[in-house]
Each structure stands twice: as structure tokens, then as C-alpha cells.
Design an enzyme around this catalytic site. Structure first.
Site: not given
Ligand code: ARG
Length: 570
Positions: A129, A132, A135
Site C-alpha cells: 500500500k 498517503h 499516515h
């Protein structure tokens, strides 16, 4: 001894004349900062003494004021049940500046944490993942807390508890074996992995045997099959390579990347222990710890097929961390939507009979949305962190090119300013508040922002460079040059900095530091506009230069503690 402790000392001393018993430490803790600075620098509430002295608080305040004397005291006035103090300003200046300049890079630091270890679990990204903006909070709150604890003498262990375990990785490998190519994934990284995962679901809709294949691959990872592990580790490597670029920009690093899969071969102990302690119950074929008595749904430990879960892995990780690091505190910096998970698993540790369950703490924070909408990769409502950082750096570059084209180390400064702007946005408000990310706000460099604070630091540096060849600096400081209202505000903010660090750590709240350095920058700028610094009378100029030196040091330290760099020129 800092100014607040000294006030507490002579207050406690005076109190003995009234037969009141209140130790200096307690007096210090009671001292407040009046809401309106005109009322005084500190206030002492007399309510606690009312019972001891059998007297109304206002009368105690009155009597105390009549008795108080100290060269450090300019005035003491009773207001309601409070004694409001004004500190002798020249004295304040000398003391506060002296304290900073005695150790400019260590002001406010302590050794209170000596011999104590703090584990911090933060950032904890998921494999395959992309990083983005959602986070950013966990990464920067965790990073800042780590620096704060370090600064107060603790030993810290920063842990990236990777989300690198789950059936989705079996599916991804299955898809890779069917349709993937080494070059494609190597070049495309996370995007290529995501594409494979999406393809898996599309194809599995018509071909259910794929699901079985995916499960089989996952089992192979768990069992340590060489081929499965090789592909999986490569996916992991690619994800971490991507993340490393963001971590490098942010200046963030970890002592350990032991995540969920690290515990694959360490699950027997917690499961056996739970079983032996009679905590496991069957529920629909699964094994759970019943938590009804604590008002919580059961904590899932083993699925029907015997597979462990997120919570099981957290139990294993907590046991492992206690064994390995013997922590005094273990903090989990994770958004509040996992609140229940942490309450459940902390309770399980408690039921297992470990007294250190009370040392586990969920440092939760609000959710991030994007321009009013919840983040969703599927709907395209997502901003990748790297993109946000690079855009902010670009904007900083453009501003520098326009305003200070002659600046050396322009690239470096642009990085520090751009990254600072984004980081500041994550650490500006109480962590529990939800954050709505707007491009224009993150790229705003005016008002309460990192660039504004950084600019104040650079302004101090520039003044100090000019002052080095100035003879005024050599004169004995005349502290009466710092008795004006603007200087007083700056000095009080500096004098409170060590207490702010204490509180920030006590509450695990870096935003307190953000707010304080911002207030300090604003107060100094006000002082700067109202007073000539370099060309006053020599002694006065020296005092003002020293104040500037102290401000520069405190801003630099404060920014450092929230993970923001302080360029010397902007
Ligand atoms: N990887 C998880 C997520 O993204 C966060 C892990 C937090 N740490 C932990 N020990 N549970 O939701």
C-alpha cells in the site's frame, strides 16, 4: 533552578510563617499562569490552604502578600483567592537568558528518564500500500514523541509494526504467478502490485478456484515455503523502498521493522498461555477471549481454521517487546478507529496476569479527510504523502527564487521549508482532532505555519551574524534593556518551555510544543518590530542580542522536537 522553582521556594518559605505546610514541589505544581498577562506572571491559588489554616482564601492571599519579600519579586497582589505575582523583569531576563545560554542545545532537557525504556509503535505501514496523507499523523506524532522522550533522558525503541501478514498476500502472489512479470513489478512497484490484486478479484469473480489458489499461497508463506517467501519478501522490499523515500524526506527512522509476519513462529506461546490460563472459549468454531464482563465484544484469537489474527499478533508482539526491551511504557500511535482493538488486547494482557498491562498506552489521534471527504483510494480521494511533500518543496523553491534568489543552499532550504509546512499541519492541533487536508492550507506559508516559525529562526541567525562584528556585543549586558512588555512576553515563554516539554510528554501531545514555539516566534517578532536591537546603548544592545540568541536556540530545539528542521538562512 528555574524561575518557577525559585518562586515556589520563597513562597513555601513564607508559608512556614503561617504554620502552613506545603512542600516546595507542591507549591510549584500549584503555580498557574494568569489568563491575562496584565494580571501577573504567575498566580498562586490559596484554596488548598483554606482548610489547613481555617481561613477564607482571599484573606490568606491578602496576608501572604503582606509578608512576601524577595529581590525577584516586583509586586504581589491579592485577587480573589489568588496571589498574583509580577517578577522583577531585569532579574527575569538575566535568569532566563542565563539558563538557556548555559547550554543552548540542551535547554529543558533532563535525565528524568535515565534507566527507563519507552517502546513507540508508529507509522506501522502496510505492505503493498502506498503511503498517503492519512499516515502522516502516526508517523510524525510518533517521531516527535520519540525525540521528546529522548530529550528527557529515556531510552527509546521506535518500532514500525509492519502490516505484512494476511490472506491478501497469498492472492497477490497467485495473481503474480498467473499474470505478472518480474520487470513490470520491479518498475511499477506498489502500483503494479495493486493492479495484480485488482486483477485477482476481477478474475476470481468468474473463476472461484483462484480463491483456493490464493489461500494455498498464503499457507505456503506461513509455512515458510521458499518460493512463496521469496516473492513475498520481494513485495515487501519494494514497499519499503517506496516508503524509504518518504522517511528520508521526513528524517524519520526506526530501530525495528518487526511487524506482523515477524511473529509467525512466535504464536505458540501466547496461544498456549491463553489456553492454560483458561481464557480461551470456543465461539462458532473460533477461539475467543470473552470480554463481556468489561462491556466489550470478544477478542478473536484463532479462526476456525486455526489461523491467528491481528489481535493475536499484537498480544505476541507485546510479550516479545516486554521480554526484549523490558519497557517501562509501550505506546501505540494509531488512529482512534482502532480504539476498541487496543482496549480489547490490553484487557487480554491484563487477564493473562501481567501487571505491566497498565504500561501499554494507545496514543490515538483523529482521522484525516481530504477536502471534506473521507480518504478513499478507490474513489481517487487520496493524496500520496510523497506527492504532498514534493509539491510543498516545489512551492518553497518558487518562493525562494522570487524572494531570495541569492540564497546559497537553496535546494536544501526548500526541502526543509516544504517538508516543515506539511509536518506542521499534522502536529498543529490536539492529536485527537480530525484533520481535513486541503492543498491550499498545507501549502500556506503565512500565519501559524512552520515557514513562519522557521523564518523567525533565520531572522535571529541573521541578526546574530551581523552582531558578531559589532562591539556592542562585547559590552556588559544591561538587563534593564529587557524590561519592556514585548521582551517580558518573550522571556516568560522561554521560561515556560521546560514545563511545556514536561506536559507534552505527560500527555503524549506534541502539539503543545508546536503551539509554544509558534507563540514564541510571534512574541519575538513583536519585540523585533518595536525595538532596535543592534543600535541601542551598548549594554542594552548586548542584552537584546542575548535575548535573540536564546530565542534562536529555543525555536531550534522546539522545531527539532516536532521533527522540523530550522534553516539558518531563508
Ligand atoms: N498496520 C496497522 C494499520 O495500518 C497499524 C498497526 C498499529 N500497530 C499495532 N501494533 N497494531 O492499521
Amino acid at each position: 533552578m528555574d524561575i518557577k522553582s525559585r518562586i515556589a521556594a520563597w513562597l513555601a518559605e513564607t508559608l512556614t510563617a503561617f504554620d502552613a505546610k506545603l512542600p516546595t514541589e507542591q507549591v510549584r505544581a500549584l503555580l498557574e499562569v494568569p489568563p491575562d498577562p496584565a494580571m501577573g506572571d504567575y498566580a498562586f491559588p490559596c484554596f488548598l490552604l483554606a482548610k489547613q489554616l481555617r481561613k477564607a482564601p482571599p484573606l490568606i492571599a491578602q496576608a501572604l502578600c503582606e509578608k512576601l519579600t524577595s529581590p525577584e519579586l516586583a509586586e504581589a497582589r491579592p485577587v480573589g483567592g489568588y496571589v498574583n505575582f509580577h517578577i522583577n523583569r531585569a532579574n527575569l531576563a538575566q535568569e532566563v537568558i542565563g539558563a538557556v545560554l548555559a547550554a543552548p542545545d540542551a535547554y529543558g532537557s533532563t535525565t528524568q528518564g535515565a534507566g527507563k525504556t519507552i517502546c513507540l509503535d508508529y507509522s506501522s505501514i502496510n505492505i503493498a500500500k502506498r503511503f498517503h496523507i492519512g499516515h502522516l499523523s502516526t508517523t510524525m506524532i510518533g517521531h516527535s514523541l520519540r525525540r521528546l522522550y529522548d530529550y528527557l533522558g529515556y531510552q527509546t525503541v521506535s518500532i514500525n509494526h509492519l502490516g505484512d501478514w494476511g490472506t491478501q498476500f497469498g492472492k497477490m502472489i497467485c495473481a503474480y504467478k498467473h499474470w505478472g512479470s518480474k520487470q513490470e513489478v520491479e518498475a511499477g512497484g506498489i502500483d503494479a502490485m495493486t493492479a495484480l490484486y485488482v486483477r485477482f478479484h476481477d478474475e476470481a469473480a468468474n473463476n472461484p478456484t483462484l480463491e483456493d489458489e490464493g489461500r494455498a499461497w498464503f499457507k505456503r508463506i506461513e509455512e515458510g515455503d521458499a518460493e512463496a517467501l521469496e516473492i513475498f519478501n520481494w513485495f515487501k522490499e519494494l514497499t519499503l523502498r517506496d516508503a524509504a523515500r518518504v522517511y528520508d524526506l521526513l528524517g524519520v527512522s526506526f530501530d525495528s521493522y518487526a511487524g506482523e509476519s515477524f511473529f509467525n513462529d512466535k504464536m505458540d506461546r501466547p496461544v498456549a498461555e491463553l489456553r492454560n490460563k483458561g481464557l480461551l472459549q470456543e465461539s462458532d468454531g473460533a477461539q475467543v477471549v470473552d470480554l463481556e464482563a468489561y462491556g466489550m465484544p470478544p477478542c478473536l484469537i484463532l479462526k476456525q481454521d486455526g489461523a491467528t489474527l491481528y489481535a493475536t499478533r499484537d498480544v505476541a508482539a507485546a510479550l516479545y517487546r516486554k521480554d526484549t526491551y523490558d519497557f517501562d511504557k509501550c505506546l501505540y500511535v494509531v488512529a482512534y478507529h482502532q480504539d476498541l482493538h487496543f482496549r480489547q488486547f490490553f484487557k487480554v494482557i491484563e487477564l493473562m496476569g501481567y501487571p505491566w498491562h497498565k504500561d501499554l498506552e494507545h496514543v490515538s489521534f483523529g482521522m484525516v479527510s481530504y477536502e471534506g471527504q473521507s480518504l478513499s483510494t478507490r474513489k481517487g480521494h487520496v493524496v500520496y504523502l510523497e506527492e504532498a511533500l514534493l509539491r510543498a518543496i516545489e512551492k518553497a523553491e518558487a518562493i525562494i527564487a522570487e524572494k531570495s534568489p541569492g540564497l546559497e543552499a537553496r535546494t536544501e532550504a526548500a526541502r526543509q521549508i516544504g517538508v516543515g509546512a506539511v509536518v506542521y499541519a499534522a502536529l498543529q492541533n490536539n492529536r485527537i482532532k480530525d484533520i481535513d487536508f486541503w492543498w491550499d492550507r498545507a501549502l500556506n506559508f503565512d500565519g501559524e505555519t512552520a515557514p513562519y516559525v522557521q523564518y523567525t529562526h533565520a531572522r535571529c541567525c541573521s541578526l546574530l551574524r551581523k552582531a558578531t562584528d559589532d562591539s556592542a556585543r562585547m559590552a556588559q549586558p544591561d538587563w534593564t534593556g529587557l524590561t519592556d512588555e514585548e521582551a517580558r512576553q518573550v522571556l516568560l515563554l522561554i521560561s515556560r518551555f521546560p514545563d511545556v516539554l514536561q506536559e507534552a510528554v505527560a500527555r503524549n501531545e506534541p502539539s503543545m510544543v508546536t503551539r509554544h514555539v509558534t507563540l514564541l516566534a510571534q512574541a519575538y517578532n513583536k519585540f523585533y518590530y518595536e525595538h532596535r536591537i543592534l543600535d541601542g546603548a551598548p549594554g542594552v544592545a548586548t542584552a537584546r542580542i542575548k535575548l535573540t540568541e536564546a530565542v534562536r536556540a529555543v525555536i531550534k530545539t522546539g522545531l527539532y522536537l516536532i521533527g522540523i528542521e530550522a534553516p539558518e538562512r531563508m
